[in-house]
Motif scaffolding. Structure first.
Motif, short mmCIF file in Angstrom:
data_model
loop_
_atom_site.label_atom_id
_atom_site.label_comp_id
_atom_site.label_asym_id
_atom_site.label_seq_id
_atom_site.Cartn_x
_atom_site.Cartn_y
_atom_site.Cartn_z
N GLU A 194 0.84 -1.20 0.00
CA GLU A 194 0.00 0.00 0.00
C GLU A 194 0.87 1.25 0.00
N TYR A 195 0.32 2.34 -0.52
CA TYR A 195 1.10 3.55 -0.72
C TYR A 195 1.65 4.14 0.58
N ASP A 196 0.94 3.92 1.69
CA ASP A 196 1.36 4.55 2.94
C ASP A 196 2.26 3.67 3.80
N ALA A 197 2.60 2.48 3.32
CA ALA A 197 3.43 1.58 4.13
C ALA A 197 4.80 2.19 4.39
N LEU A 198 5.43 2.76 3.34
CA LEU A 198 6.74 3.38 3.53
C LEU A 198 6.64 4.59 4.45
N GLU A 199 5.53 5.29 4.38
CA GLU A 199 5.34 6.44 5.26
C GLU A 199 5.34 6.00 6.72
N ILE A 200 4.69 4.87 7.02
CA ILE A 200 4.66 4.36 8.39
C ILE A 200 6.07 3.94 8.82
N VAL A 201 6.81 3.29 7.92
CA VAL A 201 8.19 2.90 8.24
C VAL A 201 9.02 4.15 8.55
N GLY A 202 8.82 5.21 7.77
CA GLY A 202 9.54 6.45 8.02
C GLY A 202 9.19 7.04 9.38
N GLN A 203 7.91 6.98 9.75
CA GLN A 203 7.50 7.48 11.06
C GLN A 203 8.16 6.70 12.18
N ILE A 204 8.26 5.39 12.00
CA ILE A 204 8.92 4.56 13.02
C ILE A 204 10.39 4.96 13.17
N LEU A 205 11.07 5.15 12.04
CA LEU A 205 12.48 5.50 12.08
C LEU A 205 12.71 6.88 12.69
N LEU A 206 11.78 7.79 12.49
CA LEU A 206 11.94 9.16 12.98
C LEU A 206 11.50 9.32 14.43
N SER A 207 10.76 8.35 14.95
CA SER A 207 10.23 8.48 16.31
C SER A 207 11.34 8.42 17.36
N PRO A 208 11.28 9.29 18.38
CA PRO A 208 12.27 9.23 19.47
C PRO A 208 11.97 8.14 20.49
N ASP A 209 10.86 7.42 20.32
CA ASP A 209 10.44 6.43 21.32
C ASP A 209 11.00 5.04 21.07
N ASN A 210 11.96 4.91 20.16
CA ASN A 210 12.60 3.61 19.96
C ASN A 210 14.01 3.84 19.44
N ASN A 211 14.83 2.81 19.44
CA ASN A 211 16.22 2.96 19.01
C ASN A 211 16.50 2.31 17.67
N LEU A 212 15.47 2.19 16.83
CA LEU A 212 15.67 1.67 15.49
C LEU A 212 16.36 2.73 14.63
N THR A 213 17.39 2.32 13.92
CA THR A 213 18.14 3.24 13.06
C THR A 213 18.09 2.74 11.62
N PRO A 214 18.34 3.63 10.64
CA PRO A 214 18.40 3.18 9.25
C PRO A 214 19.42 2.07 9.05
N ARG A 215 20.56 2.17 9.72
CA ARG A 215 21.60 1.15 9.54
C ARG A 215 21.12 -0.21 10.04
N LEU A 216 20.46 -0.24 11.17
CA LEU A 216 19.97 -1.51 11.70
C LEU A 216 18.91 -2.11 10.78
N LEU A 217 18.01 -1.27 10.28
CA LEU A 217 16.97 -1.76 9.38
C LEU A 217 17.59 -2.33 8.11
N LEU A 218 18.55 -1.62 7.54
CA LEU A 218 19.19 -2.10 6.32
C LEU A 218 19.96 -3.40 6.56
N SER A 219 20.60 -3.51 7.71
CA SER A 219 21.31 -4.75 8.05
C SER A 219 20.34 -5.92 8.13
N HIS A 220 19.17 -5.66 8.70
CA HIS A 220 18.15 -6.69 8.82
C HIS A 220 17.68 -7.14 7.43
N VAL A 221 17.45 -6.18 6.54
CA VAL A 221 17.01 -6.51 5.18
C VAL A 221 18.08 -7.33 4.46
N GLN A 222 19.34 -6.98 4.65
CA GLN A 222 20.42 -7.66 3.94
C GLN A 222 20.63 -9.09 4.43
#
Length: 256
Positions: A198-226
């Protein structure tokens, strides 16, 4: 310039072209655990701090449906209007004075799952994102995962309300909220990248990455995908992940 120094420079880039030096046989698991342990630290919703176990039962008593109240749909509609109840999803309502928290959202989703199945399932994808504070309340069936080594057959009514997915349960991929397992920010973001077009799925992922309430980082997400073994169309998922991670990085730098 030596080959070692070139490798070091490539590994130090924001989105490494080469993986960093490994400290365990599983980079993915090492990075996730090194981030502080998602199971215990990835979520700081104020409604869950110093949570009294009795709060879960109290919240369950506050949420209501026509079935739980033992009245007809027409009668319950009158109750909703008279008491100004707030609709959450699937005919589940809460009193207007109840604060919208992760505990409230988790327990409302748990009402769709038979009590004896809570410990064998985990809420995932969009339903998990909503519980964690991102996206909209589920209007269709809610996504749940079952362990591939412990298949679950839901009763017919629950099966109509839930979309069950086979998965492999790992402790660092889940949070326990109100006695229910919910995929954490890392696994929720990954599931949305892989399974939600769905078109808003990436938007939700972006919100998760930008939120200060968790320690998920772009690097960790990319490592997980790889490294995640269950991703079939890895290059397509990786491209989506890189796009949203680039956007998040630029937003943080005020360049988007």
């Amino acid at each position: 310039m030596s080959a070692h120094s070139i490798t070091h420079k490539l590994s130090a880039l924001p989105f490494p072209l080469l993986p960093p030096e490994q400290k365990s046989s599983s980079t993915l698991e090492y990075i996730a655990q090194a981030q502080g342990g998602f199971q215990s630290t990835a979520f700081t919703d104020p409604g869950l701090r110093h949570l009294d176990p009795r709060a879960t039962e109290e919240m369950r008593r506050l949420l209501c449906t026509a079935e739980s109240e033992g009245v007809s749909t027409a009668e319950f509609r009158e109750v909703v209007e008279f008491e100004a109840l707030v609709h959450l999803h699937h005919g589940i309502y809460s009193p207007p004075h109840v604060k919208d928290t992760a505990l409230l959202r988790a327990i409302s989703c748990g009402m769709l799952i038979p009590e004896g199945y809570h410990h064998r399932l985990r809420i995932s994808r969009r339903a998990a994102a909503w519980i964690l504070g991102f996206g909209q309340a589920p209007q269709g069936s809610i996504d749940i995962d079952y362990d591939r080594n412990n298949r679950v057959h839901l009763p017919r009514k629950a099966a109509r309300l839930c979309s069950a997915h086979q998965s492999t349960f790992k402790a660092y991929e889940a949070l326990s909220i109100g006695g229910l397992l919910v995929t954490n920010h890392l696994r929720t973001a990954l599931d949305l990248l892989i399974f939600d077009e769905e078109y808003d799925a990436l938007e939700i992922v972006g919100q998760i990455l930008l939120s200060p309430d968790n320690n998920l980082t772009p690097r960790l997400l990319l490592s997980h995908v790889q490294e995640a073994s269950f991703i079939r169309q890895r290059q397509a998922v990786l491209a989506r992940a890189k796009n949203i991670c680039t956007e998040v990085t630029l937003r943080r730098q005020g360049l988007w």
